[in-house]
Design a protein around this motif. Structure first.
Motif, PDB file in Angstrom:
ATOM      1  N   ALA A 354       0.862  -1.181   0.000  1.00  0.00           N
ATOM      2  CA  ALA A 354       0.000   0.000   0.000  1.00  0.00           C
ATOM      3  C   ALA A 354       0.902   1.237   0.000  1.00  0.00           C
ATOM      4  CB  ALA A 354      -0.921  -0.003   1.215  1.00  0.00           C
ATOM      5  N   LEU A 355       1.173   1.748  -1.193  1.00  0.00           N
ATOM      6  CA  LEU A 355       2.109   2.870  -1.328  1.00  0.00           C
ATOM      7  C   LEU A 355       1.350   4.195  -1.305  1.00  0.00           C
ATOM      8  CD1 LEU A 355       4.416   1.435  -4.132  1.00  0.00           C
ATOM      9  CD2 LEU A 355       4.855   1.504  -1.672  1.00  0.00           C
ATOM     10  N   PRO A 356       1.868   5.172  -0.601  1.00  0.00           N
ATOM     11  CA  PRO A 356       1.226   6.484  -0.567  1.00  0.00           C
ATOM     12  C   PRO A 356       1.523   7.281  -1.833  1.00  0.00           C
ATOM     13  CG  PRO A 356       3.245   6.550   0.693  1.00  0.00           C
ATOM     14  CD  PRO A 356       3.092   5.124   0.224  1.00  0.00           C
ATOM     15  N   LEU A 357       0.624   8.195  -2.132  1.00  0.00           N
ATOM     16  CA  LEU A 357       0.803   9.127  -3.252  1.00  0.00           C
ATOM     17  C   LEU A 357       1.006  10.525  -2.694  1.00  0.00           C
ATOM     18  CD1 LEU A 357       0.512   9.886  -6.343  1.00  0.00           C
ATOM     19  CD2 LEU A 357      -1.908  10.300  -5.805  1.00  0.00           C
ATOM     20  N   LEU A 358       2.024  11.209  -3.158  1.00  0.00           N
ATOM     21  CA  LEU A 358       2.229  12.619  -2.818  1.00  0.00           C
ATOM     22  C   LEU A 358       2.394  13.365  -4.137  1.00  0.00           C
ATOM     23  CD1 LEU A 358       4.077  14.042   0.195  1.00  0.00           C
ATOM     24  CD2 LEU A 358       4.335  15.168  -2.007  1.00  0.00           C
ATOM     25  N   ASP A 359       1.447  14.262  -4.439  1.00  0.00           N
ATOM     26  CA  ASP A 359       1.377  14.841  -5.780  1.00  0.00           C
ATOM     27  C   ASP A 359       0.722  16.224  -5.727  1.00  0.00           C
ATOM     28  OD1 ASP A 359       1.548  14.496  -8.745  1.00  0.00           O
ATOM     29  OD2 ASP A 359      -0.638  14.594  -8.591  1.00  0.00           O
ATOM     30  N   HIS A 360       1.190  17.113  -6.603  1.00  0.00           N
ATOM     31  CA  HIS A 360       0.639  18.459  -6.692  1.00  0.00           C
ATOM     32  C   HIS A 360       0.750  19.216  -5.366  1.00  0.00           C
ATOM     33  CE1 HIS A 360      -1.505  16.957 -10.403  1.00  0.00           C
ATOM     34  NE2 HIS A 360      -0.923  18.076 -10.820  1.00  0.00           N
ATOM     35  N   ILE A 361       1.980  19.539  -5.020  1.00  0.00           N
ATOM     36  CA  ILE A 361       2.276  20.320  -3.812  1.00  0.00           C
ATOM     37  C   ILE A 361       2.912  21.627  -4.267  1.00  0.00           C
ATOM     38  CG2 ILE A 361       3.390  20.337  -1.566  1.00  0.00           C
ATOM     39  CD1 ILE A 361       1.424  17.996  -1.947  1.00  0.00           C
ATOM     40  N   ILE A 362       2.318  22.759  -3.900  1.00  0.00           N
ATOM     41  CA  ILE A 362       2.772  24.067  -4.355  1.00  0.00           C
ATOM     42  C   ILE A 362       3.306  24.867  -3.167  1.00  0.00           C
ATOM     43  CG2 ILE A 362       2.161  26.138  -5.649  1.00  0.00           C
ATOM     44  CD1 ILE A 362       1.676  23.474  -7.157  1.00  0.00           C
ATOM     45  N   PHE A 385       7.634  11.272  -5.230  1.00  0.00           N
ATOM     46  CA  PHE A 385       6.813  12.462  -5.033  1.00  0.00           C
ATOM     47  C   PHE A 385       6.829  13.269  -6.327  1.00  0.00           C
ATOM     48  CE2 PHE A 385       8.159  12.375  -0.278  1.00  0.00           C
ATOM     49  CZ  PHE A 385       7.343  11.277  -0.071  1.00  0.00           C
ATOM     50  N   THR A 386       5.656  13.644  -6.818  1.00  0.00           N
ATOM     51  CA  THR A 386       5.570  14.254  -8.142  1.00  0.00           C
ATOM     52  C   THR A 386       4.863  15.601  -8.101  1.00  0.00           C
ATOM     53  OG1 THR A 386       3.556  12.940  -8.508  1.00  0.00           O
ATOM     54  CG2 THR A 386       5.610  12.058  -9.378  1.00  0.00           C
ATOM     55  N   ASN A 387       5.175  16.414  -9.133  1.00  0.00           N
ATOM     56  CA  ASN A 387       4.555  17.725  -9.308  1.00  0.00           C
ATOM     57  C   ASN A 387       4.694  18.596  -8.065  1.00  0.00           C
ATOM     58  OD1 ASN A 387       3.601  17.274 -11.993  1.00  0.00           O
ATOM     59  ND2 ASN A 387       2.012  15.961 -11.137  1.00  0.00           N
ATOM     60  N   ILE A 388       5.940  18.670  -7.581  1.00  0.00           N
ATOM     61  CA  ILE A 388       6.287  19.604  -6.508  1.00  0.00           C
ATOM     62  C   ILE A 388       6.728  20.899  -7.187  1.00  0.00           C
ATOM     63  CG2 ILE A 388       7.678  19.976  -4.458  1.00  0.00           C
ATOM     64  CD1 ILE A 388       5.889  17.445  -4.383  1.00  0.00           C
ATOM     65  N   CYS A 389       6.093  21.998  -6.857  1.00  0.00           N
ATOM     66  CA  CYS A 389       6.396  23.253  -7.546  1.00  0.00           C
ATOM     67  C   CYS A 389       6.768  24.332  -6.538  1.00  0.00           C
ATOM     68  CB  CYS A 389       5.196  23.696  -8.379  1.00  0.00           C
ATOM     69  SG  CYS A 389       5.629  24.959  -9.608  1.00  0.00           S
ATOM     70  N   ILE A 410      12.037  12.476  -6.405  1.00  0.00           N
ATOM     71  CA  ILE A 410      11.112  13.606  -6.436  1.00  0.00           C
ATOM     72  C   ILE A 410      11.211  14.260  -7.809  1.00  0.00           C
ATOM     73  CG2 ILE A 410      12.895  15.041  -5.353  1.00  0.00           C
ATOM     74  CD1 ILE A 410      10.708  16.818  -4.257  1.00  0.00           C
ATOM     75  N   PHE A 411      10.073  14.734  -8.310  1.00  0.00           N
ATOM     76  CA  PHE A 411      10.035  15.404  -9.603  1.00  0.00           C
ATOM     77  C   PHE A 411       9.175  16.649  -9.481  1.00  0.00           C
ATOM     78  CE2 PHE A 411      10.504  10.867 -10.373  1.00  0.00           C
ATOM     79  CZ  PHE A 411      11.698  10.852 -11.098  1.00  0.00           C
ATOM     80  N   GLY A 412       9.676  17.759 -10.026  1.00  0.00           N
ATOM     81  CA  GLY A 412       8.911  18.987  -9.904  1.00  0.00           C
ATOM     82  C   GLY A 412       9.505  20.125 -10.691  1.00  0.00           C
ATOM     83  N   PHE A 413       9.124  21.329 -10.307  1.00  0.00           N
ATOM     84  CA  PHE A 413       9.429  22.530 -11.062  1.00  0.00           C
ATOM     85  C   PHE A 413       9.785  23.661 -10.094  1.00  0.00           C
ATOM     86  CE2 PHE A 413       5.711  20.185 -12.465  1.00  0.00           C
ATOM     87  CZ  PHE A 413       6.113  19.700 -13.698  1.00  0.00           C
ATOM     88  N   SER A 414      10.383  24.706 -10.619  1.00  0.00           N
ATOM     89  CA  SER A 414      10.694  25.855  -9.777  1.00  0.00           C
ATOM     90  C   SER A 414      10.887  27.099 -10.629  1.00  0.00           C
ATOM     91  CB  SER A 414      11.960  25.591  -8.952  1.00  0.00           C
ATOM     92  OG  SER A 414      13.083  25.425  -9.796  1.00  0.00           O
ATOM     93  N   ASN A 415      10.754  28.221  -9.962  1.00  0.00           N
ATOM     94  CA  ASN A 415      10.990  29.506 -10.605  1.00  0.00           C
ATOM     95  C   ASN A 415      11.300  30.527  -9.526  1.00  0.00           C
ATOM     96  OD1 ASN A 415      10.947  31.446 -12.848  1.00  0.00           O
ATOM     97  ND2 ASN A 415       9.104  32.222 -11.860  1.00  0.00           N
TER      98      ASN A 415
END
Length: 444
Positions: A354-362, A385-389, A410-415
């Motif tokens: 049972a793996l947790p999902l962590l996604d879309h964190i701004i 962990f995905t879509n960390i912005c 972890i995968f995400g974006f930054s500015n």
């Protein structure tokens, strides 16, 4: 990468917590009021007043269909064991009124564990009932004119630290499966464990409260929205031994089976300090899911961690659609953190798959001074962990720091982020243009 960008863009139409706190009208005055003095209570700090509270609340049940009633607690120190509230009731503590929780564990009833946890969190089996309780209530208000509720937690902390607890520690307030709850204009001191614990609740408004427990108090937490929805927390000052605010939703297979998430939560204008924990924590008990959370305009200080997401294998569930905005930090060791390696299991019946999902964190519009680690993100290899912005973040790193960022899975974006984030977050993107929190979120 294009798919991920489109996912973030679509999220701008999904997050709808902005404005939640605006939809909380002030509680209406009750047409009937009685004083605890009318039921024989003695405010000397020594006389046990449990029967007076119980009798007063039983009497006030008769006014439920007449607009409800208020139990007035005048100045004085009112010692009591646990007692239960009723629907359409206001518990009002006048300035100078102090409700004290008894320090004798034999004064505290033992109740069944919450179904989404399966056992006591600290000790297998039952748990001590909290000081002020409610079950399946509607329209309950706990408020006052700067009155105080003191959980007298020292005896409980000593039992916990010496591994002498027979059952899991009580909280100051626990409301279960209740609707339209207000807690306001009070000070909470020295909780045995949590100060305010709404669990399986809807439409909860907590505002203008002060919560304090000593830095050395073990695992004391301020406010814990737990498998609850439509929660507003605003204009509060919280200083605790562990977490200031912790969002939860059940433990492993029990939380998965119960299946009630914590969602639609708005936290704003709060000052938070967490000595050994996090000022705002998500999890690690999050098996029912946590989503659609807005944290904005907050001041975080003198803490081990600022914003932290916690989970692990066997939890299942998800933490998603979270926006952290307009944050000022000072003297924080780790500003932002997310880990897939935190917590324990209730028993050996959990599902390791049972793996947790962590996604879309701004994270956006954040400043910090005297920060040691800007970010520490450690996802699971099987469930990164995905879509960390990250957007518009400026953290002043102190001289103690050796590595300002720690990242894996972890995968995400930054500015516009200083110090420069780890490579997994370096893909250029403006979170604000992808997720226009103020412009595109709407009332729920």
């Amino acid at each position: 990468m294009l798919v991920a960008l489109l996912l973030l863009l679509s999220l701008s139409n999904e997050v709808r917590v902005n404005g939640l706190c605006e939809h909380n009208p002030a509680p209406k005055p009750r047409p009937h009021t009685v004083s605890i003095l009318e039921f024989g209570a003695v405010g000397d700090g020594k006389t046990l007043n449990t029967i007076a509270f119980q009798n007063a609340i039983f009497y006030l049940k008769s006014f439920a269909d007449k607009g409800g009633a208020q139990l007035y607690v005048p100045p004085g120190t009112w010692l009591t064991k646990s007692f239960n509230l009723t629907s359409h009731l206001t518990l009002f503590l006048e300035k100078g009124a102090v409700i004290l929780g008894s320090q004798d564990p034999f004064h505290w009833e033992v109740v069944d564990p919450l179904p989404s946890y399966g056992r006591g969190v600290e000790v297998p089996g039952g748990r001590y009932q909290s000081l002020i309780n409610g079950y399946m209530l509607d329209d309950v208000v706990i408020t006052g004119n700067s009155g105080i509720i003191d959980g007298m937690g020292l005896a409980w902390w000593e039992l916990f630290s010496s591994h002498s607890l027979n059952y899991s520690r009580p909280h100051i307030i626990e409301l279960v499966a209740s609707d339209h709850v207000v807690v306001s204009n009070l000070t909470f001191l020295n909780a045995p464990s949590y100060s305010i614990h709404p669990v399986y609740c809807s439409n909860v408004h907590i505002y203008n409260v002060s919560i304090s427990a000593p830095p050395e108090s073990p695992y004391t937490i301020g406010i814990v929205p737990d498998s609850s929805d439509h929660v507003c927390i605003e204009d509060c000052v919280i200083e605790t031994g562990y977490d200031a605010i912790a969002l939860k939703s059940g433990w492993d297979e029990y939380g998965i089976a119960y299946g009630r998430p914590t969602e639609n939560v708005h936290i704003r204008r709060v000052h938070l300090q967490a000595s050994s924990g996090s000022t705002v924590a998500f999890g690690s008990d999050m098996s029912g899911g946590i989503s659609n959370i807005l944290v904005e305009n907050v001041y975080l200080y003198n803490s081990r961690s600022g914003i932290e997401f916690r989970t692990m294998r066997g939890r299942g569930g998800y933490i998603k659609e979270i926006v952290i905005s307009e944050v000022e930090m000072e003297n924080i060791y780790t500003a932002m953190a997310a880990t897939g390696y935190c917590g324990s299991h209730p028993d050996d019946k959990f599902d390791p798959d049972a793996l947790p999902l962590l996604d879309h964190i701004i994270f956006q519009d954040m400043i910090g001074t005297n920060i040691t680690v800007a970010g520490s993100f450690a996802g699971l290899q099987e469930s990164p962990f995905t879509n960390i912005c990250l957007s518009n973040i400026n953290l002043s790193i102190n001289a103690v720091s050796s590595i300002p960022w720690e990242c894996s899975n972890i995968f995400g974006f930054s500015n516009s982020v200083l110090p420069k984030p780890c490579p997994d977050l370096e893909t250029l993107s403006d979170c604000l243009s992808l997720l226009s929190v103020k412009g595109k979120t709407s009332d729920m």
